[in-house]
Design a protein around this motif. Sequence first.
Motif, PDB file in Angstrom:
ATOM      1  N   UNK A  55       0.825  -1.215   0.000  1.00 51.28           N
ATOM      2  CA  UNK A  55       0.000   0.000   0.000  1.00 51.28           C
ATOM      3  C   UNK A  55       0.853   1.257   0.000  1.00 51.28           C
ATOM      4  N   UNK A  56       2.055   1.182  -0.508  1.00 52.10           N
ATOM      5  CA  UNK A  56       2.882   2.361  -0.646  1.00 52.10           C
ATOM      6  C   UNK A  56       3.592   2.753   0.638  1.00 52.10           C
ATOM      7  N   UNK A  57       4.094   4.029   0.659  1.00 49.15           N
ATOM      8  CA  UNK A  57       4.830   4.554   1.801  1.00 49.15           C
ATOM      9  C   UNK A  57       5.992   3.631   2.167  1.00 49.15           C
ATOM     10  N   UNK A  58       6.848   3.364   1.199  1.00 46.01           N
ATOM     11  CA  UNK A  58       8.015   2.521   1.441  1.00 46.01           C
ATOM     12  C   UNK A  58       9.009   3.246   2.340  1.00 46.01           C
ATOM     13  N   UNK A  59       9.909   2.471   2.965  1.00 46.49           N
ATOM     14  CA  UNK A  59      10.998   3.064   3.736  1.00 46.49           C
ATOM     15  C   UNK A  59      12.305   2.356   3.389  1.00 46.49           C
ATOM     16  N   UNK A  60      13.409   3.084   3.577  1.00 47.66           N
ATOM     17  CA  UNK A  60      14.751   2.566   3.331  1.00 47.66           C
ATOM     18  C   UNK A  60      15.508   2.566   4.651  1.00 47.66           C
ATOM     19  N   UNK A  61      16.239   1.497   4.913  1.00 47.86           N
ATOM     20  CA  UNK A  61      17.023   1.408   6.143  1.00 47.86           C
ATOM     21  C   UNK A  61      18.009   2.571   6.223  1.00 47.86           C
ATOM     22  N   UNK A  62      18.302   3.006   7.447  1.00 43.43           N
ATOM     23  CA  UNK A  62      19.199   4.136   7.640  1.00 43.43           C
ATOM     24  C   UNK A  62      20.663   3.769   7.426  1.00 43.43           C
ATOM     25  N   UNK A  63      20.982   2.471   7.294  1.00 39.79           N
ATOM     26  CA  UNK A  63      22.342   2.043   6.992  1.00 39.79           C
ATOM     27  C   UNK A  63      22.292   0.653   6.378  1.00 39.79           C
ATOM     28  N   UNK A  64      23.401   0.236   5.767  1.00 40.96           N
ATOM     29  CA  UNK A  64      23.468  -1.103   5.185  1.00 40.96           C
ATOM     30  C   UNK A  64      23.491  -2.162   6.280  1.00 40.96           C
ATOM     31  N   UNK A  65      23.047  -3.352   5.899  1.00 44.54           N
ATOM     32  CA  UNK A  65      23.108  -4.477   6.825  1.00 44.54           C
ATOM     33  C   UNK A  65      24.561  -4.861   7.072  1.00 44.54           C
ATOM     34  N   UNK A 101       4.261   9.742   7.755  1.00 47.05           N
ATOM     35  CA  UNK A 101       3.012   9.352   8.403  1.00 47.05           C
ATOM     36  C   UNK A 101       2.202  10.580   8.820  1.00 47.05           C
ATOM     37  N   UNK A 102       2.865  11.618   9.253  1.00 54.11           N
ATOM     38  CA  UNK A 102       2.172  12.856   9.610  1.00 54.11           C
ATOM     39  C   UNK A 102       1.457  13.445   8.396  1.00 54.11           C
ATOM     40  N   UNK A 103       2.126  13.413   7.241  1.00 53.80           N
ATOM     41  CA  UNK A 103       1.504  13.923   6.017  1.00 53.80           C
ATOM     42  C   UNK A 103       0.252  13.131   5.672  1.00 53.80           C
ATOM     43  N   UNK A 104       0.360  11.814   5.743  1.00 59.32           N
ATOM     44  CA  UNK A 104      -0.796  10.997   5.388  1.00 59.32           C
ATOM     45  C   UNK A 104      -1.921  11.165   6.397  1.00 59.32           C
ATOM     46  N   UNK A 105      -1.581  11.262   7.682  1.00 59.67           N
ATOM     47  CA  UNK A 105      -2.618  11.433   8.700  1.00 59.67           C
ATOM     48  C   UNK A 105      -3.392  12.736   8.484  1.00 59.67           C
ATOM     49  N   UNK A 106      -2.702  13.781   8.076  1.00 59.81           N
ATOM     50  CA  UNK A 106      -3.355  15.076   7.921  1.00 59.81           C
ATOM     51  C   UNK A 106      -4.090  15.232   6.603  1.00 59.81           C
ATOM     52  N   UNK A 312       4.403   7.808  17.839  1.00 64.31           N
ATOM     53  CA  UNK A 312       5.736   7.495  18.363  1.00 64.31           C
ATOM     54  C   UNK A 312       5.998   5.996  18.304  1.00 64.31           C
ATOM     55  N   UNK A 313       4.972   5.197  18.584  1.00 67.63           N
ATOM     56  CA  UNK A 313       5.143   3.752  18.534  1.00 67.63           C
ATOM     57  C   UNK A 313       5.402   3.283  17.107  1.00 67.63           C
ATOM     58  N   UNK A 314       4.650   3.812  16.131  1.00 67.03           N
ATOM     59  CA  UNK A 314       4.851   3.435  14.727  1.00 67.03           C
ATOM     60  C   UNK A 314       6.253   3.812  14.273  1.00 67.03           C
ATOM     61  N   UNK A 315       6.735   4.964  14.689  1.00 65.52           N
ATOM     62  CA  UNK A 315       8.079   5.400  14.335  1.00 65.52           C
ATOM     63  C   UNK A 315       9.124   4.457  14.929  1.00 65.52           C
ATOM     64  N   UNK A 316       8.964   4.098  16.187  1.00 63.17           N
ATOM     65  CA  UNK A 316       9.897   3.183  16.849  1.00 63.17           C
ATOM     66  C   UNK A 316       9.853   1.800  16.196  1.00 63.17           C
ATOM     67  N   UNK A 317       8.650   1.348  15.845  1.00 63.10           N
ATOM     68  CA  UNK A 317       8.498   0.035  15.234  1.00 63.10           C
ATOM     69  C   UNK A 317       9.156  -0.006  13.863  1.00 63.10           C
ATOM     70  N   UNK A 330       4.484  -7.056   6.774  1.00 64.31           N
ATOM     71  CA  UNK A 330       3.997  -6.089   5.797  1.00 64.31           C
ATOM     72  C   UNK A 330       3.283  -4.963   6.541  1.00 64.31           C
ATOM     73  N   UNK A 331       3.116  -3.837   5.843  1.00 62.35           N
ATOM     74  CA  UNK A 331       2.447  -2.681   6.450  1.00 62.35           C
ATOM     75  C   UNK A 331       1.472  -2.080   5.451  1.00 62.35           C
ATOM     76  N   UNK A 332       0.291  -1.714   5.919  1.00 63.96           N
ATOM     77  CA  UNK A 332      -0.721  -1.058   5.087  1.00 63.96           C
ATOM     78  C   UNK A 332      -1.238   0.169   5.835  1.00 63.96           C
ATOM     79  N   UNK A 333      -1.415   1.277   5.116  1.00 63.98           N
ATOM     80  CA  UNK A 333      -2.064   2.451   5.694  1.00 63.98           C
ATOM     81  C   UNK A 333      -3.336   2.747   4.901  1.00 63.98           C
ATOM     82  N   UNK A 334      -4.378   3.146   5.614  1.00 63.53           N
ATOM     83  CA  UNK A 334      -5.654   3.487   4.996  1.00 63.53           C
ATOM     84  C   UNK A 334      -6.191   4.769   5.613  1.00 63.53           C
TER      85      UNK A 334
END
Length: 344
Positions: A55-65, A101-106, A312-317, A330-334
């Motif tokens: 459902x979009x809103x992909x993320x990239x790890x902050x560093x390589x494995x 997430x803030x953009x989508x929530x608003x 805050x929990x979603x960000x930490x997760x 997987x993650x979905x936002x609606x």
Amino acid sequence: MSLGACTKQGFLAAPKADSEVAEKIGGFSSDTHFLLEPTGDAEALLGRQVRVTTAGAWTIADERAPGCEVRVKESSSSYKKKYRVGLGDLTAFAGGYMDMLKLEARYGRSVEAEYEIQNVKTLTADTDGPCGEVIVKSVRVGSGFRKLVRSAEGAAKGRVGKGGIGVQGGREAATEALDSMEWGDPQAYAFSYDRAAQQKQFDFWVKMPEKFVDGERVHFEFSASETAYLIVIALEETAAGGVVYPSDSVPLPTIKGKASLVLPTPDEKAIAASLRDPNTPARETLVVYAFTHREDFDRFKPAAMDAGEGLAYADKLEKALAQVPISRWSRVTKSYEIVPKDGE
């Protein structure tokens, strides 16, 4: 709350370059994705894990494995191009997921990014070692301008919770500018990914209406390609909100095999859509994480202190999930609207 029909977003076809530069684009014959924020360290982006969702809103790890090794191939690709990209097709770094997430929530999915790019080169990675199941394979590098806007269509849908923008008296809604940035030094602004051939695809869907009436009972329907365990977060337009599931009544929300799960269950208390101001419509966003392994769910499920801190929990997760193979979650936002009873 509204459970909108499931759509598969997040896959943006590679933009077509002008014919005279088409042969210079390098390794971008596959899907191409744009970053919410460009990064000056383009080479360091290569080889990082990409958290892909249906459902979009992909993320990239902050560093390589750890153990991932990258050899970089550079090719010149000089051209100018404009692009318009929907919010569901933008990608953030794990550390910047909260902003997405803030953009989508608003604003829901009415946000779009307009890019004007002077591309200068393409970087492509040859990788060795345990880089991950889905990784950044190539990046486009260039200078340019990016503006976030709320589309006229989205603004016209109804001044949700704000009342300032929309169609009134038959006039066409204007496009609302939300944010802009310009960078003069070449930076990575888009990428393509590479998926391990042996990766098993975990498919997960959320079905719900797109609009609820204040006081209306709410039901969510979840389905998956295999047994999965859910964490469900609801965010208000201000991004305030909390964890809905797991709950005291449903401590282990589980989709069995290829069946569906409807929540609330018949045995628990009904959930009703509720407006803070009964005369003002509001927008909310449901964020759902699904895990195929019970131990992952047990590891990441919210503690009591997280229950009222949805954002805050979603960000930490999101940051913690860098250590979990993408085939296991997987993650979905609606987004959905709640309207006053007289606004049906």
